[in-house]
Scaffold this active site. Structure first.
Site, PDB file in Angstrom:
ATOM      1  N   TRP A  23      37.184 -69.933  -4.092  1.00  0.00           N
ATOM      2  CA  TRP A  23      36.875 -70.513  -5.397  1.00  0.00           C
ATOM      3  C   TRP A  23      37.780 -69.875  -6.452  1.00  0.00           C
ATOM      4  CZ3 TRP A  23      32.531 -68.694  -9.041  1.00  0.00           C
ATOM      5  CH2 TRP A  23      32.420 -69.561 -10.138  1.00  0.00           C
ATOM      6  N   ASP A  47      36.053 -70.187   3.455  1.00  0.00           N
ATOM      7  CA  ASP A  47      35.273 -71.140   2.669  1.00  0.00           C
ATOM      8  C   ASP A  47      36.144 -71.760   1.578  1.00  0.00           C
ATOM      9  OD1 ASP A  47      32.209 -71.852   1.750  1.00  0.00           O
ATOM     10  OD2 ASP A  47      33.535 -71.586   0.022  1.00  0.00           O
ATOM     11  N   TYR A  52      37.889 -77.269  -5.226  1.00  0.00           N
ATOM     12  CA  TYR A  52      38.749 -76.117  -5.499  1.00  0.00           C
ATOM     13  C   TYR A  52      40.219 -76.526  -5.589  1.00  0.00           C
ATOM     14  CZ  TYR A  52      34.677 -73.357  -3.906  1.00  0.00           C
ATOM     15  OH  TYR A  52      33.423 -72.818  -3.731  1.00  0.00           O
ATOM     16  N   LYS A  77      33.499 -78.554   1.105  1.00  0.00           N
ATOM     17  CA  LYS A  77      32.381 -79.139   0.375  1.00  0.00           C
ATOM     18  C   LYS A  77      32.777 -80.466  -0.256  1.00  0.00           C
ATOM     19  CE  LYS A  77      31.394 -74.386  -0.949  1.00  0.00           C
ATOM     20  NZ  LYS A  77      32.780 -73.913  -0.776  1.00  0.00           N
ATOM     21  N   HIS A 110      28.276 -80.210  -2.547  1.00  0.00           N
ATOM     22  CA  HIS A 110      28.616 -79.123  -3.458  1.00  0.00           C
ATOM     23  C   HIS A 110      27.616 -78.967  -4.600  1.00  0.00           C
ATOM     24  CE1 HIS A 110      32.430 -76.812  -4.970  1.00  0.00           C
ATOM     25  NE2 HIS A 110      31.342 -76.106  -5.122  1.00  0.00           N
ATOM     26  N   ASN A 148      23.992 -75.050  -4.282  1.00  0.00           N
ATOM     27  CA  ASN A 148      23.376 -75.107  -5.614  1.00  0.00           C
ATOM     28  C   ASN A 148      22.083 -75.918  -5.657  1.00  0.00           C
ATOM     29  OD1 ASN A 148      25.477 -73.659  -7.275  1.00  0.00           O
ATOM     30  ND2 ASN A 148      26.752 -75.305  -6.424  1.00  0.00           N
ATOM     31  N   PRO A 197      29.206 -63.444  -4.777  1.00  0.00           N
ATOM     32  CA  PRO A 197      28.505 -62.192  -4.463  1.00  0.00           C
ATOM     33  C   PRO A 197      28.708 -61.098  -5.494  1.00  0.00           C
ATOM     34  CG  PRO A 197      30.442 -62.454  -3.063  1.00  0.00           C
ATOM     35  CD  PRO A 197      30.257 -63.752  -3.780  1.00  0.00           C
ATOM     36  N   GLY A 199      29.041 -61.922  -8.817  1.00  0.00           N
ATOM     37  CA  GLY A 199      28.711 -62.500 -10.120  1.00  0.00           C
ATOM     38  C   GLY A 199      29.949 -62.822 -10.931  1.00  0.00           C
ATOM     39  N   VAL A 240      42.655 -62.314  -4.489  1.00  0.00           N
ATOM     40  CA  VAL A 240      44.038 -62.690  -4.168  1.00  0.00           C
ATOM     41  C   VAL A 240      44.897 -61.440  -4.029  1.00  0.00           C
ATOM     42  CG1 VAL A 240      43.841 -64.932  -5.289  1.00  0.00           C
ATOM     43  CG2 VAL A 240      44.656 -62.961  -6.610  1.00  0.00           C
TER      44      VAL A 240
END
Length: 282
Positions: A23, A47, A52, A77, A110, A148, A197, A199, A240
């Site tokens: 993401w 994932d 994205y 997704k 999604h 979600n 994970p 936040g 990244v």
């Protein structure tokens, strides 16, 4: 426990306990190198999502890694614009083409109620799920789930679903345990995945986490990923930067004490809460 250890989904599919998230990772060389680095560091669960915009780069990295397809777990997704029976089938085909894969291991809705379908989200989700069930039966996807979704959205889906979602990927971290959603997931044998994970980086501002991490001679990200695993969640850390990608794998040689788990659980709201899927403007 290691990166290659797995949870077992309700249909028997094995899913690695930690995934590599993409993401906000831009398409092109950045996404390509990040995924390739993750695979070289031992990740076997990647994932991504149509939304994205980086499926092609993710797929290229998977191909160039040389890792056998049956040793990888790949998730994508459904885009918010593609809800509906025919739209879902077309979107899945496009994702497979961009990824360069014959199947994905997990395909998720999604968002439960995109703004474009807010007046008839329940009907659209039922149509979408039917298409996903057919794709599952055809072997185009090995598992299906949602993202979600709150209990009301899952209740609505289950009115017509033949297959219960196997995964619910949600905003989940020490700042928001989403207890009602996780309890629902657990009651229906739905795995709780954490797409954020850390936040979106905001948990690093919680001083208490730094103190606890120091006790275990770990970084805050390493502590939090371990916290996810001890709750039975599946975290999807993203980065990244090669050094962070590697460091996020060093989480299997310690265990957080019960009292520290309780302290971490108490940081609710310290770094934001999950957005309400019924009101977000997209």
């Amino acid at each position: 426990m290691a990166l290659t250890d797995t949870y077992t989904l309700s249909n028997g599919t094995k899913i690695p306990v930690v995934g590599f998230g993409t993401w906000q990772t831009p398409d092109g060389e950045i996404a390509y190198q990040a995924v390739l680095t993750a695979l070289e560091d031992g990740y076997r669960h990647i994932d991504t999502a149509e939304g994205y915009g980086n499926e092609a780069s993710v797929g290229r990295a998977i191909h160039d890694s040389g890792i056998k397809r049956d040793e990888l777990f790949v998730t994508t997704k459904l885009d918010n614009s593609a809800h509906g029976y025919a739209e879902t089938k077309q979107a899945l085909g496009e994702s497979l083409s961009k990824l360069g894969l014959q199947y994905v291991d997990l395909f998720l809705i999604h968002w439960p109620n995109p703004q474009a379908f807010r007046d008839n989200w329940e009907e659209k989700n039922a149509q979408t799920w039917k298409a996903m069930e057919e794709a599952y039966e055809e072997g185009l996807v090995k598992a299906i789930g949602v993202s979600n979704f709150r209990p009301k959205h899952l209740d609505a889906l289950l009115k017509t679903a033949k297959i219960t979602p196997m995964v619910n990927q949600i905003f989940l971290n020490p700042s928001d345990l989403q207890p009602s959603v996780v309890a629902y997931n657990n009651a229906h044998d739905i795995l709780s995945e954490a797409y954020s994970p850390f936040g979106t980086g905001r948990i690093f501002q919680i001083d208490g986490l730094k103190e606890i991490a120091a006790k275990y001679h770990k970084s805050v990200p390493q502590l939090v990923l371990r916290w996810h695993l001890q709750h039975g969640f599946l975290p999807l850390p993203k980065s990244v930067h090669a050094d962070y990608i590697q460091a996020n794998t060093d989480i299997f040689d310690f265990e957080i004490a019960k009292e520290d788990m309780k302290t971490i659980d108490g940081f609710r709201g310290k770094a934001g809460l999950a957005e309400d899927p019924d009101t977000v403007p997209f």
